[in-house]
Motif scaffolding. Sequence first.
Motif, PDB file in Angstrom:
ATOM      1  N   LYS A 493      38.380  -6.429  11.845  1.00 46.58           N
ATOM      2  CA  LYS A 493      38.260  -6.836  11.033  1.00 46.58           C
ATOM      3  C   LYS A 493      38.792  -6.248   9.528  1.00 46.58           C
ATOM      4  CE  LYS A 493      37.503 -10.370  13.618  1.00 46.58           C
ATOM      5  NZ  LYS A 493      38.547 -11.411  14.259  1.00 46.58           N
ATOM      6  N   SER A 494      38.122  -5.315   9.540  1.00 45.12           N
ATOM      7  CA  SER A 494      38.085  -4.090   7.896  1.00 45.12           C
ATOM      8  C   SER A 494      38.030  -3.402   8.433  1.00 45.12           C
ATOM      9  CB  SER A 494      37.692  -5.161   7.080  1.00 45.12           C
ATOM     10  OG  SER A 494      37.635  -4.001   5.573  1.00 45.12           O
ATOM     11  N   LEU A 495      38.707  -1.762   7.266  1.00 42.58           N
ATOM     12  CA  LEU A 495      38.672  -0.929   7.664  1.00 42.58           C
ATOM     13  C   LEU A 495      39.038   0.054   6.475  1.00 42.58           C
ATOM     14  CD1 LEU A 495      37.741   1.955   8.918  1.00 42.58           C
ATOM     15  CD2 LEU A 495      40.002   2.085  10.230  1.00 42.58           C
ATOM     16  N   ILE A 496      37.972   0.427   5.112  1.00 41.92           N
ATOM     17  CA  ILE A 496      38.798   0.384   4.445  1.00 41.92           C
ATOM     18  C   ILE A 496      38.050   2.180   4.110  1.00 41.92           C
ATOM     19  CG2 ILE A 496      38.289   1.024   1.640  1.00 41.92           C
ATOM     20  CD1 ILE A 496      39.851  -1.695   3.457  1.00 41.92           C
ATOM     21  N   ARG A 497      38.972   3.333   3.893  1.00 44.25           N
ATOM     22  CA  ARG A 497      38.442   4.424   3.788  1.00 44.25           C
ATOM     23  C   ARG A 497      38.555   5.017   2.693  1.00 44.25           C
ATOM     24  NH1 ARG A 497      40.402  10.087   7.335  1.00 44.25           N
ATOM     25  NH2 ARG A 497      38.140   8.551   8.264  1.00 44.25           N
ATOM     26  N   ASP A 513      33.562   5.730   5.451  1.00 44.34           N
ATOM     27  CA  ASP A 513      34.845   4.837   6.106  1.00 44.34           C
ATOM     28  C   ASP A 513      33.613   3.540   5.867  1.00 44.34           C
ATOM     29  OD1 ASP A 513      36.553   6.022   6.473  1.00 44.34           O
ATOM     30  OD2 ASP A 513      36.226   6.842   8.695  1.00 44.34           O
ATOM     31  N   GLU A 514      34.664   2.179   5.651  1.00 43.91           N
ATOM     32  CA  GLU A 514      33.515   0.820   5.662  1.00 43.91           C
ATOM     33  C   GLU A 514      34.479   0.150   6.802  1.00 43.91           C
ATOM     34  OE1 GLU A 514      30.999  -1.298   2.547  1.00 43.91           O
ATOM     35  OE2 GLU A 514      32.037  -0.174   2.088  1.00 43.91           O
ATOM     36  N   TYR A 515      33.285  -0.706   7.478  1.00 45.22           N
ATOM     37  CA  TYR A 515      33.910  -1.886   8.197  1.00 45.22           C
ATOM     38  C   TYR A 515      33.351  -3.075   8.443  1.00 45.22           C
ATOM     39  CZ  TYR A 515      30.916  -0.269  12.687  1.00 45.22           C
ATOM     40  OH  TYR A 515      29.698   0.247  13.581  1.00 45.22           O
ATOM     41  N   ARG A 516      33.976  -3.806   9.315  1.00 39.14           N
ATOM     42  CA  ARG A 516      33.336  -4.831  10.109  1.00 39.14           C
ATOM     43  C   ARG A 516      34.053  -5.488  11.195  1.00 39.14           C
ATOM     44  NH1 ARG A 516      35.446  -9.040   7.567  1.00 39.14           N
ATOM     45  NH2 ARG A 516      36.544  -8.635   5.970  1.00 39.14           N
ATOM     46  N   TYR A 517      33.392  -6.053  11.988  1.00 34.50           N
ATOM     47  CA  TYR A 517      34.519  -5.909  12.719  1.00 34.50           C
ATOM     48  C   TYR A 517      33.293  -7.202  13.878  1.00 34.50           C
ATOM     49  CZ  TYR A 517      35.671  -3.993  18.021  1.00 34.50           C
ATOM     50  OH  TYR A 517      36.855  -3.723  18.923  1.00 34.50           O
ATOM     51  N   GLY A 518      34.413  -7.832  14.369  1.00 37.36           N
ATOM     52  CA  GLY A 518      34.670  -9.139  15.038  1.00 37.36           C
ATOM     53  C   GLY A 518      33.177  -8.846  16.690  1.00 37.36           C
ATOM     54  N   GLY A 519      31.813  -9.057  16.343  1.00 34.01           N
ATOM     55  CA  GLY A 519      30.972  -8.455  17.492  1.00 34.01           C
ATOM     56  C   GLY A 519      31.215  -7.219  17.384  1.00 34.01           C
ATOM     57  N   ILE A 520      30.250  -6.102  18.344  1.00 32.67           N
ATOM     58  CA  ILE A 520      30.326  -5.325  18.490  1.00 32.67           C
ATOM     59  C   ILE A 520      31.283  -4.216  19.042  1.00 32.67           C
ATOM     60  CG2 ILE A 520      28.434  -3.834  18.544  1.00 32.67           C
ATOM     61  CD1 ILE A 520      26.223  -5.763  18.342  1.00 32.67           C
ATOM     62  N   GLY A 591      27.761  -1.034  15.173  1.00 32.95           N
ATOM     63  CA  GLY A 591      27.317  -2.570  14.969  1.00 32.95           C
ATOM     64  C   GLY A 591      28.467  -3.439  14.417  1.00 32.95           C
ATOM     65  N   SER A 592      28.412  -4.218  13.554  1.00 33.25           N
ATOM     66  CA  SER A 592      29.643  -5.503  13.201  1.00 33.25           C
ATOM     67  C   SER A 592      29.879  -5.437  11.816  1.00 33.25           C
ATOM     68  CB  SER A 592      28.260  -7.226  13.623  1.00 33.25           C
ATOM     69  OG  SER A 592      28.106  -6.932  12.260  1.00 33.25           O
ATOM     70  N   GLY A 593      29.167  -4.639  11.780  1.00 35.43           N
ATOM     71  CA  GLY A 593      29.634  -3.728  10.488  1.00 35.43           C
ATOM     72  C   GLY A 593      28.981  -2.408   9.628  1.00 35.43           C
ATOM     73  N   GLY A 594      29.385  -1.479   9.295  1.00 38.07           N
ATOM     74  CA  GLY A 594      28.784  -0.523   9.275  1.00 38.07           C
ATOM     75  C   GLY A 594      29.765   0.722   7.940  1.00 38.07           C
ATOM     76  N   ARG A 595      29.030   1.464   7.679  1.00 40.72           N
ATOM     77  CA  ARG A 595      29.316   2.519   6.423  1.00 40.72           C
ATOM     78  C   ARG A 595      28.961   3.603   6.782  1.00 40.72           C
ATOM     79  NH1 ARG A 595      28.032   5.398   0.812  1.00 40.72           N
ATOM     80  NH2 ARG A 595      29.515   4.893  -0.471  1.00 40.72           N
TER      81      ARG A 595
END
Length: 603
Positions: A493-497, A513-520, A591-595
């Motif tokens: 859903k999102s990946l910011i570097r 790198d910070e991300y959001r994911y639909g699910g895992i 997980g569904s999001g992380g950094r």
Amino acid sequence: MTKQELLAIVREMKPAGSYLYYPDGDSAAFWTRASSSGHLKPDIGEIRAEGQRLDGQAVPELSEGLFSLFARTGSRLEYERVYFERRRRLNTYVFLALLEPGDCQPLEKLEEMLWAVCEEYTWCLPAHLPPEHQAADIDRYIDLFSSETGFALSEISLLLGERLPPRLRSRIRQEAERRLFRPFLEKGPYEWETARHNWAAVCAGSIGAAALLSVDDPVSLTEILYRTERSMRCYLEGFGEDGACLEGLGYWNYGFGYFTYYSDLLRSRSGGKLDAFSNEKVRQIARFQQKCFIDGGLAANFSDSLPRGYVHMGLSHYLAEVCPGEVERPPSALRAPYTEDHCSRFAPAVRNLLWAKPGTEQAAWPAASSYLPDAAWLLSRHVSGAGTFGFAAKGGHNAEPHNHNDLGQFILTGRGEVFLADLGSGEYTAGYFGAGRYRYDCNGSQGHSVPVIDGLNQSAGRQFSSAVLHASAGDTDELTLDLTLAYRTAGLKSLIRSFVWRKERHPRLELWDEYRYGGIPASWTERFVTWRKPEILRPGAVLLPGSAGGGAEVSYDSGAVEPEITPHLYRDHFGREQVWHSLDFHALQPGSGGRFAFTFQFL
């Protein structure tokens, strides 16, 4: 400019002559001075050493077996080694004949080589010909090297003048007409005429330059120049207003070099009426070289470029002269040796002698940082009491010229060594430019310092792109990229570097790198590419060692990721096997999001 307006200028042009190369028109005096000139001493010494190496050797043969090898195996190197050795032989005897006019031997060997080149089946490389080509129409094809050859022979004929037999000079004109001018006017349009990369500049520029030297009929010359000027406009359209060459420094030297060689001849023959360097965009492109070097001779070698750059002093000094106060004269230590160009191109080689000027050279590039917004490149050269350190990072999209899937890629150097690398250009083969291009580590994102998500790499295509969220170049350099669209991964859903380059005595780079994911995601790997062999120091720290001690320490959260070091092999641009290492940090529990955060601290 209309064709009629161009014709009016052409009709007023002074005939081609030695004034195009020697400001005072005295070629003999120039070469006499050159033979004992201090600033040209290294070049002249290398040319004479090549003459000694070639002494007693026969002209190498371009056999049918070598020619057909590419079609049978996809390998280019075997034929091209011989082809370029012939061009090296040609160039060397031209220069020796000019430097040593009292010695008849170099001139005799030059004549032998000129006849041999005129007799070649084609001046094109087999890799640039269609597989179905027929001998009967071989002259219809024009590639980089056929156009360069026609330009080279036209220049050689003018520079040597009446020292060459009339029959040989006539043959050179006939071959340029047969292999360049006639097909250009009658068999086109060629695909490269509207290219937005180096092919337009090299092919059209070489044809236009050769015509300026050898086509007497104003109508024919106008037609060639009109077509050439259109191609040059297409070439310039391949640059943004920031002047960045997306193909890398090597292709800037190549494409912009031939743009300049042609433009100089056109400006001279037109009496300054046609001057490409009055264009601000052209002047911006001329400044790219000084931005691209990040640490001594190390360059930001994104795309198909080499990590260590060399400078054509002739081209550089010419650009500094026509763009005073804008283009810097490079450090003399970066001078490209005579043998550095493995393709042995005549145009830059002769201008390294004609255009290089004596003067005070800076000992090293000064500290500088640049953000190039059209390319989305951040380039930084930091100088402190501890040495020179470099950082470069890029955004962009994955359909660039000589594209690599490398959005978010970055390079880190210190004291003349590369710690986080771009592998640059691999060996050019049929497969390298074919459907399997991104299976080569130097081209695919698996060979770049970017994440691997769910086991998937970045994809090729214009739609796989990045967006710049923030960029600044100053006391601290920063770049934040949205890489969400770089991957085909459905759940992303999102990946910011984000990069922050802190320019202290011993600088450090902070990356997260910070991300959001639909699910895992099933897996997440933060990959870093290096030629150094990493050493795990302790949980949370990995060393990228320097060759003389020190190096850069990589800090990470040992509770979030686990490091893995793996050696890999790839074939470099010259066909040599090279080892690189991936330093992979595998997420322990994605997980569904992380950094994920990393710090690269120089020691």
